[in-house]
Scaffold this motif. Structure first.
Motif, PDB file in Angstrom:
ATOM      1  N   SER A 135      32.557 -28.223   4.598  1.00 43.74           N
ATOM      2  CA  SER A 135      33.629 -27.281   4.257  1.00 43.74           C
ATOM      3  C   SER A 135      34.635 -27.070   5.378  1.00 43.74           C
ATOM      4  CB  SER A 135      33.036 -25.932   3.854  1.00 43.74           C
ATOM      5  OG  SER A 135      32.230 -26.090   2.704  1.00 43.74           O
ATOM      6  N   LEU A 136      34.170 -27.174   6.628  1.00 43.50           N
ATOM      7  CA  LEU A 136      35.070 -26.940   7.765  1.00 43.50           C
ATOM      8  C   LEU A 136      35.466 -28.243   8.455  1.00 43.50           C
ATOM      9  CD1 LEU A 136      33.294 -23.800   9.284  1.00 43.50           C
ATOM     10  CD2 LEU A 136      35.178 -23.889   7.633  1.00 43.50           C
ATOM     11  N   ASN A 137      34.976 -29.371   7.935  1.00 43.91           N
ATOM     12  CA  ASN A 137      35.297 -30.703   8.483  1.00 43.91           C
ATOM     13  C   ASN A 137      34.931 -30.850   9.959  1.00 43.91           C
ATOM     14  OD1 ASN A 137      36.408 -31.661   5.999  1.00 43.91           O
ATOM     15  ND2 ASN A 137      38.230 -30.473   6.441  1.00 43.91           N
ATOM     16  N   ALA A 138      33.879 -30.179  10.388  1.00 42.60           N
ATOM     17  CA  ALA A 138      33.435 -30.284  11.781  1.00 42.60           C
ATOM     18  C   ALA A 138      32.764 -31.644  11.991  1.00 42.60           C
ATOM     19  CB  ALA A 138      32.461 -29.165  12.108  1.00 42.60           C
ATOM     20  N   PRO A 139      33.203 -32.392  12.999  1.00 40.36           N
ATOM     21  CA  PRO A 139      32.623 -33.718  13.254  1.00 40.36           C
ATOM     22  C   PRO A 139      31.304 -33.607  14.038  1.00 40.36           C
ATOM     23  CG  PRO A 139      34.372 -33.296  14.826  1.00 40.36           C
ATOM     24  CD  PRO A 139      34.338 -32.107  13.888  1.00 40.36           C
ATOM     25  N   LEU A 140      30.300 -33.029  13.388  1.00 35.80           N
ATOM     26  CA  LEU A 140      29.022 -32.740  14.032  1.00 35.80           C
ATOM     27  C   LEU A 140      28.121 -33.956  14.122  1.00 35.80           C
ATOM     28  CD1 LEU A 140      27.887 -29.369  12.441  1.00 35.80           C
ATOM     29  CD2 LEU A 140      28.232 -29.825  14.837  1.00 35.80           C
ATOM     30  N   ALA A 141      27.384 -34.027  15.207  1.00 39.31           N
ATOM     31  CA  ALA A 141      26.357 -35.048  15.394  1.00 39.31           C
ATOM     32  C   ALA A 141      25.265 -34.435  16.268  1.00 39.31           C
ATOM     33  CB  ALA A 141      26.943 -36.281  16.052  1.00 39.31           C
ATOM     34  N   TYR A 142      24.117 -35.096  16.302  1.00 43.00           N
ATOM     35  CA  TYR A 142      23.013 -34.628  17.130  1.00 43.00           C
ATOM     36  C   TYR A 142      22.658 -35.708  18.132  1.00 43.00           C
ATOM     37  CZ  TYR A 142      18.523 -32.883  18.696  1.00 43.00           C
ATOM     38  OH  TYR A 142      17.506 -32.436  19.488  1.00 43.00           O
ATOM     39  N   SER A 143      22.470 -35.326  19.384  1.00 41.41           N
ATOM     40  CA  SER A 143      22.070 -36.244  20.439  1.00 41.41           C
ATOM     41  C   SER A 143      20.622 -35.961  20.813  1.00 41.41           C
ATOM     42  CB  SER A 143      22.948 -36.076  21.685  1.00 41.41           C
ATOM     43  OG  SER A 143      22.393 -36.790  22.769  1.00 41.41           O
ATOM     44  N   ARG A 144      19.748 -36.929  20.572  1.00 43.10           N
ATOM     45  CA  ARG A 144      18.346 -36.762  20.976  1.00 43.10           C
ATOM     46  C   ARG A 144      18.226 -36.751  22.495  1.00 43.10           C
ATOM     47  NH1 ARG A 144      14.674 -40.171  16.676  1.00 43.10           N
ATOM     48  NH2 ARG A 144      15.215 -38.825  14.933  1.00 43.10           N
ATOM     49  N   LEU A 145      19.103 -37.511  23.140  1.00 38.63           N
ATOM     50  CA  LEU A 145      19.075 -37.574  24.604  1.00 38.63           C
ATOM     51  C   LEU A 145      19.386 -36.197  25.212  1.00 38.63           C
ATOM     52  CD1 LEU A 145      18.844 -39.335  27.182  1.00 38.63           C
ATOM     53  CD2 LEU A 145      21.291 -39.763  26.959  1.00 38.63           C
ATOM     54  N   ARG A 146      20.458 -35.563  24.714  1.00 40.71           N
ATOM     55  CA  ARG A 146      20.862 -34.240  25.222  1.00 40.71           C
ATOM     56  C   ARG A 146      20.094 -33.097  24.568  1.00 40.71           C
ATOM     57  NH1 ARG A 146      27.349 -34.466  24.668  1.00 40.71           N
ATOM     58  NH2 ARG A 146      27.023 -36.281  23.386  1.00 40.71           N
ATOM     59  N   ARG A 147      19.397 -33.425  23.469  1.00 43.89           N
ATOM     60  CA  ARG A 147      18.702 -32.414  22.671  1.00 43.89           C
ATOM     61  C   ARG A 147      19.647 -31.283  22.271  1.00 43.89           C
ATOM     62  NH1 ARG A 147      12.845 -30.908  23.560  1.00 43.89           N
ATOM     63  NH2 ARG A 147      13.898 -28.923  23.601  1.00 43.89           N
ATOM     64  N   SER A 148      20.805 -31.678  21.756  1.00 43.10           N
ATOM     65  CA  SER A 148      21.790 -30.692  21.342  1.00 43.10           C
ATOM     66  C   SER A 148      22.741 -31.308  20.325  1.00 43.10           C
ATOM     67  CB  SER A 148      22.599 -30.200  22.550  1.00 43.10           C
ATOM     68  OG  SER A 148      23.466 -29.148  22.170  1.00 43.10           O
ATOM     69  N   TYR A 149      23.260 -30.448  19.455  1.00 41.56           N
ATOM     70  CA  TYR A 149      24.340 -30.884  18.573  1.00 41.56           C
ATOM     71  C   TYR A 149      25.614 -30.939  19.396  1.00 41.56           C
ATOM     72  CZ  TYR A 149      21.368 -30.376  14.518  1.00 41.56           C
ATOM     73  OH  TYR A 149      20.358 -30.545  13.609  1.00 41.56           O
ATOM     74  N   TYR A 150      26.540 -31.746  18.955  1.00 39.53           N
ATOM     75  CA  TYR A 150      27.824 -31.846  19.639  1.00 39.53           C
ATOM     76  C   TYR A 150      28.893 -32.232  18.627  1.00 39.53           C
ATOM     77  CZ  TYR A 150      27.237 -36.929  19.462  1.00 39.53           C
ATOM     78  OH  TYR A 150      27.059 -38.216  19.026  1.00 39.53           O
ATOM     79  N   TYR A 151      30.155 -32.036  19.013  1.00 39.96           N
ATOM     80  CA  TYR A 151      31.279 -32.492  18.202  1.00 39.96           C
ATOM     81  C   TYR A 151      31.677 -33.875  18.688  1.00 39.96           C
ATOM     82  CZ  TYR A 151      31.853 -27.636  16.667  1.00 39.96           C
ATOM     83  OH  TYR A 151      31.659 -26.386  16.132  1.00 39.96           O
ATOM     84  N   LYS A 152      31.883 -34.799  17.751  1.00 40.66           N
ATOM     85  CA  LYS A 152      32.296 -36.163  18.107  1.00 40.66           C
ATOM     86  C   LYS A 152      33.701 -36.174  18.687  1.00 40.66           C
ATOM     87  CE  LYS A 152      29.621 -38.109  14.325  1.00 40.66           C
ATOM     88  NZ  LYS A 152      29.736 -38.817  13.058  1.00 40.66           N
ATOM     89  N   THR A 153      34.462 -35.140  18.399  1.00 44.14           N
ATOM     90  CA  THR A 153      35.811 -34.955  18.917  1.00 44.14           C
ATOM     91  C   THR A 153      35.870 -33.561  19.536  1.00 44.14           C
ATOM     92  OG1 THR A 153      36.681 -36.275  17.081  1.00 44.14           O
ATOM     93  CG2 THR A 153      38.262 -34.917  18.267  1.00 44.14           C
ATOM     94  N   ASP A 154      36.508 -33.424  20.684  1.00 46.94           N
ATOM     95  CA  ASP A 154      36.620 -32.107  21.307  1.00 46.94           C
ATOM     96  C   ASP A 154      37.336 -31.134  20.377  1.00 46.94           C
ATOM     97  OD1 ASP A 154      35.352 -32.948  23.602  1.00 46.94           O
ATOM     98  OD2 ASP A 154      37.196 -33.339  24.697  1.00 46.94           O
ATOM     99  N   GLY A 155      36.812 -29.935  20.285  1.00 42.53           N
ATOM    100  CA  GLY A 155      37.446 -28.922  19.445  1.00 42.53           C
ATOM    101  C   GLY A 155      36.511 -27.750  19.246  1.00 42.53           C
TER     102      GLY A 155
END
Length: 82
Positions: free
Chosen positions: A51-71
């Protein structure tokens, strides 16, 4: 304002802050931080993606979700400049 809607907005803002500080943890840890179930956490993340078009992904290495694009997620009134 609906208390349910207000809670949803506040939770999305909190997830966004945790993502931007790279401190969500894994899905179970994020659920614990939000004080909700893992399935509710996945529902929030799905809402943010779809719904918000957030480019979310999960990094197992960092053990955290992150945005694929800064924002960041911004939910506020914005006046049009005329």
């Amino acid at each position: 304002m609906s208390i349910v809607f207000e809670k949803m907005v506040q939770t999305v803002k909190r997830i966004d802050r945790l993502i931007n500080t790279k401190s969500t943890g894994n899905p179970k840890e994020l659920a614990k931080k939000l004080k909700v179930s893992p399935s509710t956490t996945y529902a929030y993340l799905s809402f943010m993606k779809q719904s918000l078009n957030a480019p979310l992904a999960y990094s197992r290495l960092r053990r955290s979700y992150y945005y694929k694009t800064d924002g960041k997620i911004i939910i506020e009134f914005k006046r049009y400049d005329k």
